[in-house]
Design a protein around this motif. Structure first.
Motif, PDB file in Angstrom:
ATOM      1  N   UNK A 417       3.561   3.497   8.339  1.00  0.00           N
ATOM      2  CA  UNK A 417       3.203   3.741   6.945  1.00  0.00           C
ATOM      3  C   UNK A 417       1.708   3.795   6.734  1.00  0.00           C
ATOM      4  N   UNK A 418       0.916   3.722   7.818  1.00  0.00           N
ATOM      5  CA  UNK A 418      -0.536   3.795   7.698  1.00  0.00           C
ATOM      6  C   UNK A 418      -1.172   2.416   7.604  1.00  0.00           C
ATOM      7  N   UNK A 419      -2.448   2.380   7.267  1.00  0.00           N
ATOM      8  CA  UNK A 419      -3.196   1.127   7.198  1.00  0.00           C
ATOM      9  C   UNK A 419      -2.714   0.269   6.029  1.00  0.00           C
ATOM     10  N   UNK A 420      -2.878  -1.030   6.213  1.00  0.00           N
ATOM     11  CA  UNK A 420      -2.549  -1.996   5.168  1.00  0.00           C
ATOM     12  C   UNK A 420      -3.707  -2.974   5.053  1.00  0.00           C
ATOM     13  N   UNK A 421      -4.221  -3.147   3.846  1.00  0.00           N
ATOM     14  CA  UNK A 421      -5.329  -4.079   3.608  1.00  0.00           C
ATOM     15  C   UNK A 421      -5.069  -4.835   2.316  1.00  0.00           C
ATOM     16  N   UNK A 422      -5.179  -6.142   2.387  1.00  0.00           N
ATOM     17  CA  UNK A 422      -4.979  -6.957   1.180  1.00  0.00           C
ATOM     18  C   UNK A 422      -5.736  -8.270   1.294  1.00  0.00           C
ATOM     19  N   UNK A 423      -5.934  -8.900   0.149  1.00  0.00           N
ATOM     20  CA  UNK A 423      -6.542 -10.226   0.038  1.00  0.00           C
ATOM     21  C   UNK A 423      -5.615 -11.084  -0.808  1.00  0.00           C
ATOM     22  N   UNK A 478      -5.124  -1.213   0.098  1.00  0.00           N
ATOM     23  CA  UNK A 478      -4.738  -0.027   0.863  1.00  0.00           C
ATOM     24  C   UNK A 478      -3.327  -0.232   1.401  1.00  0.00           C
ATOM     25  N   UNK A 479      -2.474   0.773   1.192  1.00  0.00           N
ATOM     26  CA  UNK A 479      -1.103   0.666   1.673  1.00  0.00           C
ATOM     27  C   UNK A 479      -0.167   0.061   0.647  1.00  0.00           C
ATOM     28  N   UNK A 480       1.086  -0.093   1.041  1.00  0.00           N
ATOM     29  CA  UNK A 480       2.208  -0.654   0.274  1.00  0.00           C
ATOM     30  C   UNK A 480       2.709   0.279  -0.827  1.00  0.00           C
ATOM     31  N   UNK A 481       1.935   1.311  -1.168  1.00  0.00           N
ATOM     32  CA  UNK A 481       2.376   2.253  -2.204  1.00  0.00           C
ATOM     33  C   UNK A 481       3.758   2.802  -1.910  1.00  0.00           C
ATOM     34  N   UNK A 482       3.984   3.162  -0.653  1.00  0.00           N
ATOM     35  CA  UNK A 482       5.261   3.768  -0.294  1.00  0.00           C
ATOM     36  C   UNK A 482       6.431   2.824  -0.401  1.00  0.00           C
ATOM     37  N   UNK A 483       6.159   1.517  -0.479  1.00  0.00           N
ATOM     38  CA  UNK A 483       7.243   0.538  -0.566  1.00  0.00           C
ATOM     39  C   UNK A 483       7.643   0.235  -2.001  1.00  0.00           C
ATOM     40  N   UNK A 484       6.865   0.739  -2.974  1.00  0.00           N
ATOM     41  CA  UNK A 484       7.174   0.477  -4.377  1.00  0.00           C
ATOM     42  C   UNK A 484       8.292   1.408  -4.823  1.00  0.00           C
ATOM     43  N   UNK A 485       9.361   0.853  -5.350  1.00  0.00           N
ATOM     44  CA  UNK A 485      10.467   1.671  -5.835  1.00  0.00           C
ATOM     45  C   UNK A 485      10.058   2.443  -7.083  1.00  0.00           C
TER      46      UNK A 485
END
Length: 627
Positions: A417-423, A478-485
């Motif tokens: 799903x590409x890069x993932x970045x979070x805090x 960055x990322x997680x967008x694709x996991x949002x319903x």
């Protein structure tokens, strides 16, 4: 959906022919109009979700101000106005002909001028876009079937007005022989007109014909009806007690006249920011019992809607961003490890948490952004107390800081799903107020479609007490967008990004719990001899419920200067009111034992001070009579 011409063979005939040609038939999947019809008929669960989506649209349009007028307590018409980029004829035309095919995050958006020319995932001013598939505008379908859009682009001489009527989708509408194959989601009427105000810009959406169910929801009609039913109780006990919300916008009769005058936390003359401050103060007021605070039941549905919109919107905090804390504020700070089976370690932060850990959250938005509902200026209602809210062996609140940037070991984008970045942070205190802020919330590009999850994305380890003492925010850059319903209110739990985030959060919670237990052991007070009662069985119960290594159960004794009806139980004050019907037991060891067992199970946290005392002494009196 286009139909094949007579000269064009149907897919069915091509598949049939493949039996002779021995060649597979290939093509692109097509989406039926019925899918979009279901979307435009309303996919959100609550009215606040619709407001949240329209606020997100304004944010993506670089608005710095959004104003919502709900016409409470009547809700006959709702207006949402912003000072964003606005739309011209091309953008409006693209919007109406491409529902579900947003120009955001696309090359088409560059041509239309709806996204940044250098980065289509950002707005013209550089904001990370919240929306992506083009259904946010039709969140209004949750509220009404008819609305008007009035919009204008800065520097252009024309204003565009569109009146839209959405059809109600009926699942069996295509079962008759004469039904149209293509479903029509609705109709529009659009006009462009000259305006002398070239510099004006922004969009206003006017909702009329608000659905009766929505009006009744926002008016809290089900609560008032339940109260009426409660007043008709015949004494059989079959009707649950329902109490009017302490704070409400009033009650209307069937003709729209006020039966009950409003009781709001603020005064009409208060400034917009003061109104919201008083709303938050009312939510966390210690005068209310913890049970009420758990679900804001002392608020009516309208006030709950304001609270929930403020939780999910990309707005400033009511006080300070959690990453603006520093060690000198009196909060113990720890750094979370990203290693498997890693451990949190204490750090001293002389600057802010943001500067010390080089964090981005809270400093990314290139523009200010404010939201007001009925002249109430919303802020993010999260306040991290700098002192303990009840007694504890541990001396200070604590905050655990984490940061992740991963490309999944170089795995292909199709797999990862590409890069993932979070805090993220996990903040601990002996109590989290209001209790609606207990749990974890995930913010993607500074916005959230969900509320706090008290189960921390399915954390299975039995840490019931500590779960109630944590508030956690995860800021995904960055990322997680694709996991949002599609409704933005839940996640695809099989997404690699979601699974990674879930595992990280569970590891972070384990690190917090381990450190919290260690701090409890190190702060363990000397045990006092208690000759009257053998506490070994209580210790066993305490350890079973609170976890091994946790702080030991407190020794229960009234102080010499206190009346026998005043106790401190695990940091929770128990005091009998002067007019209480509870009788103080002469067997203090029995009071101690019952108190500690209830405290170990977390029962006392749910009650007011007087309620704790009443429960303890009622149980003791029953046990005494049974002897």
């Amino acid at each position: 959906m286009s139909k094949p011409t007579s000269a064009e063979p149907t897919l069915a005939s091509r598949i049939e022919t493949s039996a002779q040609t021995k060649s597979a038939v290939e093509g692109n999947l097509k989406t039926n109009d019925r899918v979009i019809a279901r979307v435009t008929d309303g996919i959100y669960r609550e009215p606040w979700s619709a407001f949240r989506e329209m606020i997100s649209n304004a944010y993506d349009a670089d608005a710095t101000r959004v104003s919502i007028n709900c016409d409470y307590p009547f809700f006959r018409e709702i207006r949402i106005a912003d000072n964003g980029n606005g739309m011209n004829e091309k953008i409006v035309g693209d919007l109406l002909e491409n529902i579900g095919g947003s120009s955001k995050r696309t090359a088409r958006g560059k041509d239309l001028g709806t996204v940044n020319k250098n980065d289509p995932t950002r707005s013209l001013a550089g904001r990370k876009l919240i929306g992506k598939i083009g259904i946010g505008l039709f969140a209004v379908a949750q509220l009404t079937q008819q609305f008007q859009i009035i919009t204008k682009r800065k520097g252009e001489s024309k204003r565009v007005s569109a009146t839209i009527h959405l059809n109600t989708y009926l699942e069996d509408s295509l079962v008759t022989d004469d039904a149209e194959e293509d479903y029509v989601s609705g109709h529009y009427s659009v006009i462009s007109e000259e305006t002398p105000d070239i510099e004006a810009h922004g969009t206003t959406i006017i909702l009329t014909g608000i659905r009766p169910a929505v009006r009744e929801k926002l008016q809290s009609q089900e609560i008032w009806t339940a109260i009426d039913d409660n007043s008709m109780d015949d004494g059989s006990g079959l009707i649950d007690a329902v109490f009017p919300p302490a704070y409400n916008i009033g009650r209307l009769d069937e003709e729209g006249k006020l039966l009950e005058l409003p009781n709001l936390p603020w005064e009409p003359q208060d400034a917009p920011h003061d109104k919201f401050r008083k709303l938050v103060d009312a939510a966390v007021s210690t005068a209310k019992s913890s049970r009420e605070q758990a679900n804001l039941s002392h608020f009516d549905n309208y006030l709950k809607m304001i609270w929930r919109v403020s939780v999910g919107s990309p707005i400033a905090y009511i006080e300070q961003h959690p990453f603006d804390l520093r060690t000198s504020d009196g909060v113990d700070i720890f750094e979370l490890s990203n290693k498997k089976r890693g451990a949190a370690k204490p750090v001293t932060v002389s600057s802010t948490i943001r500067d010390h850990f080089a964090l981005k959250a809270g400093s990314l938005d290139p523009l200010p952004f404010t939201v007001s509902i009925d002249s109430i200026e919303l802020k993010r209602p999260i306040v991290l107390a700098k002192e303990l809210l009840s007694e504890s062996h541990i001396n200070h609140p604590s905050i655990f800081i984490g940061k992740v940037e991963t490309d999944f070991g170089g795995a292909t984008k199709e797999r990862s799903g590409g890069r993932l970045a979070f805090e993220a942070y996990l903040y601990w205190n002996t109590r989290i107020v209001p209790k609606e802020n207990i749990g974890a919330i995930v913010r993607v590009n500074n916005a959230s479609g969900t509320l706090f999850d008290p189960e921390f994305l399915g954390y299975q380890v039995s840490e019931q007490t500590r779960k109630k003492q944590i508030t956690c925010e995860i800021f995904v850059h960055e990322g997680l967008d694709g996991a949002i319903n599609i409704d933005r209110e839940s996640f695809n739990t099989s997404s690699p990004h979601y699974l990674y985030l879930q595992r990280w959060l569970h590891s972070a919670f384990r690190q917090f719990a381990t450190m919290n237990k260690r701090l409890g052991r190190e702060a363990k007070p000397p045990r006092l001899p208690v000759p009257i009662f053998d506490y070994r069985s209580i210790d066993d119960i305490w350890t079973k419920m609170r976890g091994a290594g946790t702080a030991p159960p407190p020794v229960m004794r009234p102080s010499a200067t206190e009346a026998p009806s005043n106790f401190t139980i695990g940091g929770l004050q128990v005091s009998l009111a002067p007019n209480s019907t509870a009788t103080v037991s002469t067997k203090s060891h029995l009071v101690d034992a019952v108190s500690l067992v209830l405290d170990a199970h977390g029962v006392l946290e749910l009650l007011s001070d007087e309620g704790r005392a009443e429960l303890i002494f009622d149980l003791v009196s029953i046990l005494e009579r049974a002897e």
